[in-house]
Design an enzyme around this catalytic site. Structure first.
Site, PDB file in Angstrom:
ATOM      1  N   ASP A 182      27.773 -25.789  68.154  1.00  0.00           N
ATOM      2  CA  ASP A 182      28.013 -26.007  69.575  1.00  0.00           C
ATOM      3  C   ASP A 182      27.226 -27.219  70.077  1.00  0.00           C
ATOM      4  OD1 ASP A 182      28.625 -25.759  72.240  1.00  0.00           O
ATOM      5  OD2 ASP A 182      27.489 -23.919  72.566  1.00  0.00           O
TER       6      ASP A 182
ATOM      7  N   ASP B 103      32.633 -31.591  74.740  1.00  0.00           N
ATOM      8  CA  ASP B 103      31.980 -30.342  74.362  1.00  0.00           C
ATOM      9  C   ASP B 103      32.793 -29.634  73.283  1.00  0.00           C
ATOM     10  OD1 ASP B 103      30.144 -28.147  74.569  1.00  0.00           O
ATOM     11  OD2 ASP B 103      31.585 -27.099  75.819  1.00  0.00           O
TER      12      ASP B 103
END
Length: 492
Positions: free
Chosen positions: A170, A370
């Site tokens: 992430d 992201d």
């Protein structure tokens, strides 16, 4: 003689009429050809079945060749709920994925807005009090980042001897953590056996007085706790998932030949939430405790990835230079903040036509890229323009009800072939991303196929370039160089 002249005149008149008809016909054919060329150039025309790929794992024939072209430490990336994932859990519905994605986005907006307020206060000299948790390091109440179910996973090794663990990676998180024995309070069910620090000869806890312990504040958004002189971390996510445990260090093995000694991570003793069967999280953010920063001396704060489709087995996460696909670079927008990877979106085109969106729209909100957010979020004005142009290009298809946050959906069940307007993003530096079809539509069956974008609720909320739109691209994070690379065909 008069009769001959009359016949000649009639012939010439008929010939002229024929030529005129021929010219009109050719012009019409050219017009049709031009329209056909325009449609083939600016539309994806594909069989309907291609929108719903099979769930089996597609193993590419070029895996070994592609891997050989990547000279860094390269890990295989698969979709958490795709056909190539070995740790199958109950696959959530698309509605569940979208709802959890919305939770993540809300928490990102809260973090960015909070950081902007802190920056304004710092400039104006106004301080802001922070709540300090008690010494028992209770689960913090502050929202952090939501781990969406649409994330991508890699397998790494931890400890000595090496214990294989499957982690979500992430770019919106900093602290790496995994569940650890003896699970003092709670551990959820994961794919592999849980890491036991007592079996690793290189494991050690971090003391409360160590400088690294205080670094948890910026990495997690919460002050660390202390238990018998051992540093304790606590991180809670936007969907109420959380992990609490000992802050520690051990050997992290990215590949059989690439290891990071004394890697700082969280050894979770109390973990609950929507993590599926993964063992935890690999943090690739910009904080000093992220994997990117901890390996700066080895890999130069340089990593890249390609996110495969759900059935793709050829994704990768690579640390260090030496990617296989050519890329063009856009500078990170450092003026927007240092906690996320900000980029400058300058324009959007639909069906070959650039939308009329003021540059101020993107500049006011800012945009981050992201890996954990599923659906790209745009400023309201930008999304409105995109939706309007897309609906115009899809006007021949019947609309279907909205699906959660996706408000532009179509019933394609009666079609065998569909034509979808192409969508392109233009980034600072002249970088153009021509999205493949998998980055434009998201299907919940043939009767509900939706535009895979959503609008933010407020013009000041940060835009987010999500992982649906990043699929199959080579995405290069040259953090030290202050730039992001984008190239097509990163998973090939």
């Amino acid at each position: 003689m008069a009769t001959t002249a009359k016949n000649l005149f009639t012939f010439l008149l008929s010939f002229a009429s024929f030529l005129f008809f021929l010219i009109l016909s050719c012009s019409a054919e050219k017009g049709i050809a031009s329209e056909s060329l325009t449609e083939s150039t600016h539309f994806h025309t594909v069989p309907l079945t291609s929108l719903f790929p099979t769930t089996h794992c597609h193993q590419p024939h070029t895996t070994h060749a592609s891997k050989g072209l990547r000279r860094g430490a390269s890990l295989k990336v698969v979709h958490k709920h795709g056909g190539c994932s070995t740790g199958k859990d109950n696959t959530p519905t698309l509605t569940d994925i979208l709802n959890q994605d919305e939770s993540r986005v809300n928490s990102i907006h809260a973090r960015v807005n909070s950081a902007r307020i802190d920056n304004l206060n710092a400039v104006s000299g106004v301080g802001r009090k922070k709540k300090i948790p008690d010494s028992k390091a209770a689960v913090p109440a502050k929202s952090g980042t939501t781990l969406s179910t649409g994330n991508y996973i890699v397998t790494v090794g931890l400890g000595n001897p090496t214990k294989s663990l499957t982690l979500v990676f992430d770019t919106g998180s900093d602290l790496t953590w995994t569940q650890c024995e003896p699970c003092v309070k709670t551990c959820y069910t994961q794919q592999e056996t849980i890491f036991n620090p007592k079996l690793s000869t290189t494991y050690s806890n971090i003391s409360c007085s160590a400088a690294a312990c205080s670094g948890l504040t910026s990495a997690t958004g919460n002050n660390p706790g202390c238990s018998s002189s051992t540093c304790v971390y606590g991180i809670q996510y936007g969907d109420s998932s959380f992990s609490v445990g000992f802050f520690a260090k051990d050997r992290l093995s990215l590949t059989a030949t690439d290891a990071v000694e004394d890697f700082l991570f969280g050894c979770g003793q109390n973990n609950q939430g929507l993590f599926g069967k993964t063992a935890g999280l690999l943090g690739l953010g910009r904080d000093a405790l992220s994997l990117v920063s901890q390996t700066a001396a080895k890999y130069g704060k340089y990593f890249s990835y390609c996110l495969p489709t759900k059935r793709g087995a050829n994704g990768h996460l690579t640390f260090g230079k030496g990617g296989a696909a050519p890329v063009k670079y856009t500078p990170f927008a450092t003026d927007q903040g240092a906690s996320f990877y900000f980029i400058d979106v300058q324009a959007i085109a639909v069906g070959g036509k650039q939308l009329s969106i003021s540059p101020v729209v993107f500049k006011s909100s800012g945009t981050i890229i992201d890996s954990g957010t599923v659906i790209t979020r745009l400023p309201p004005a930008a999304y409105s323009a995109l939706r309007s142009a897309f609906r115009q290009g899809m006007s021949k298809y019947p609309q279907a009800p909205a699906l959660s946050i996706l408000d532009t959906c179509y019933d394609l069940s009666k079609y065998t072939t569909v034509s979808v307007p192409k969508i392109s993003f233009v980034l600072n530096g002249g970088v153009t991303m021509d999205l493949p079809l998998v980055g434009i539509l998201l299907g919940n069956g043939a009767s509900q196929v939706c535009l895979a974008f959503a609008g933010n609720g407020d013009a000041s909320d940060v835009g987010i370039f999500g992982n649906i739109q990043q699929q199959t691209f080579e995405v290069v994070y040259d953090v030290a160089g202050g730039k992001l690379g984008i190239g097509a065909g990163g998973c090939s």
